[in-house]
Motif scaffolding. Structure first.
Motif, PDB file in Angstrom:
ATOM      1  N   THR A  26     -42.038 -26.690 -11.818  1.00  0.00           N
ATOM      2  CA  THR A  26     -43.137 -25.775 -11.297  1.00  0.00           C
ATOM      3  C   THR A  26     -44.029 -26.410 -10.392  1.00  0.00           C
ATOM      4  O   THR A  26     -44.662 -25.780  -9.703  1.00  0.00           O
ATOM      5  CB  THR A  26     -43.670 -24.753 -12.464  1.00  0.00           C
ATOM      6  OG1 THR A  26     -44.058 -25.669 -13.200  1.00  0.00           O
ATOM      7  CG2 THR A  26     -42.441 -23.863 -12.953  1.00  0.00           C
TER       8      THR A  26
ATOM      9  N   GLN B  80     -48.317 -24.090 -20.324  1.00  0.00           N
ATOM     10  CA  GLN B  80     -47.502 -24.223 -18.981  1.00  0.00           C
ATOM     11  C   GLN B  80     -48.387 -24.242 -17.762  1.00  0.00           C
ATOM     12  O   GLN B  80     -48.490 -25.075 -16.965  1.00  0.00           O
ATOM     13  CB  GLN B  80     -46.163 -23.499 -19.105  1.00  0.00           C
ATOM     14  CG  GLN B  80     -45.370 -23.961 -17.783  1.00  0.00           C
ATOM     15  CD  GLN B  80     -43.964 -23.262 -17.844  1.00  0.00           C
ATOM     16  OE1 GLN B  80     -43.908 -22.438 -18.266  1.00  0.00           O
ATOM     17  NE2 GLN B  80     -43.209 -23.706 -16.438  1.00  0.00           N
ATOM     18  N   ASP B  81     -49.099 -23.026 -17.834  1.00  0.00           N
ATOM     19  CA  ASP B  81     -50.010 -22.856 -16.613  1.00  0.00           C
ATOM     20  C   ASP B  81     -51.332 -23.674 -16.761  1.00  0.00           C
ATOM     21  O   ASP B  81     -52.149 -23.326 -15.919  1.00  0.00           O
ATOM     22  CB  ASP B  81     -49.898 -21.265 -16.490  1.00  0.00           C
ATOM     23  CG  ASP B  81     -50.745 -20.590 -17.450  1.00  0.00           C
ATOM     24  OD1 ASP B  81     -51.431 -21.401 -18.450  1.00  0.00           O
ATOM     25  OD2 ASP B  81     -50.827 -19.137 -17.407  1.00  0.00           O
ATOM     26  N   ARG B  82     -51.558 -24.194 -17.793  1.00  0.00           N
ATOM     27  CA  ARG B  82     -52.731 -24.866 -18.105  1.00  0.00           C
ATOM     28  C   ARG B  82     -54.083 -23.906 -18.221  1.00  0.00           C
ATOM     29  O   ARG B  82     -55.134 -24.566 -17.744  1.00  0.00           O
ATOM     30  CB  ARG B  82     -52.998 -26.144 -16.850  1.00  0.00           C
ATOM     31  CG  ARG B  82     -51.741 -27.042 -17.068  1.00  0.00           C
ATOM     32  CD  ARG B  82     -52.173 -28.383 -16.044  1.00  0.00           C
ATOM     33  NE  ARG B  82     -50.985 -29.401 -16.070  1.00  0.00           N
ATOM     34  CZ  ARG B  82     -51.116 -30.556 -16.534  1.00  0.00           C
ATOM     35  NH1 ARG B  82     -52.425 -30.919 -16.626  1.00  0.00           N
ATOM     36  NH2 ARG B  82     -50.313 -31.432 -16.379  1.00  0.00           N
ATOM     37  N   THR B  83     -53.918 -22.877 -18.521  1.00  0.00           N
ATOM     38  CA  THR B  83     -55.019 -21.929 -18.801  1.00  0.00           C
ATOM     39  C   THR B  83     -55.713 -22.185 -19.907  1.00  0.00           C
ATOM     40  O   THR B  83     -56.890 -21.756 -20.295  1.00  0.00           O
ATOM     41  CB  THR B  83     -54.737 -20.661 -18.350  1.00  0.00           C
ATOM     42  OG1 THR B  83     -53.774 -20.084 -19.279  1.00  0.00           O
ATOM     43  CG2 THR B  83     -54.317 -20.380 -17.180  1.00  0.00           C
TER      44      THR B  83
END
Length: 99
Positions: free
Chosen positions: A6, A65-68
């Motif tokens: 991704t 995964q989206d580092r939020t």
């Protein structure tokens, strides 16, 4: 591997590797289908406490995964002076230490 697919710099290569692993490894297929993703980074940190001095800890940084969201876990190595200092802090809390 999912992170490389991704946000990696070589997405095509990662996709080829996933496809190849699907062909040759039933275990990979089983794990891949679980969809679990975790990125973990480790390093050492030093905390300087005003009364106890140096406390060395190992830091683990876990990201979604989206580092939020990020979780930083700090732990002293078992049997070290640093572990003893952290245990002391867990007991005394915000109390003032006097010499």
């Amino acid at each position: 591997m999912r992170a490389a697919l991704t946000a990696g710099s070589d997405v095509d290569r990662a996709a080829r590797m996933v496809a190849e692993l699907h062909e040759i490894s039933p275990e990979f297929v089983r794990v891949w289908e679980l969809g679990e993703v975790a990125q973990r980074y480790e390093e050492s940190k030093t905390i300087l406490h005003s009364h106890l001095g140096r406390i060395d800890v190992d830091a683990q940084v876990l990201c979604t995964q989206d580092r939020t969201q990020t979780l930083v876990v700090l732990a002293a190595r078992p049997g070290t002076d640093s572990q003893g200092k952290l245990e002391l802090l867990s007991v005394i809390g915000h109390q003032q230490l006097t010499p």
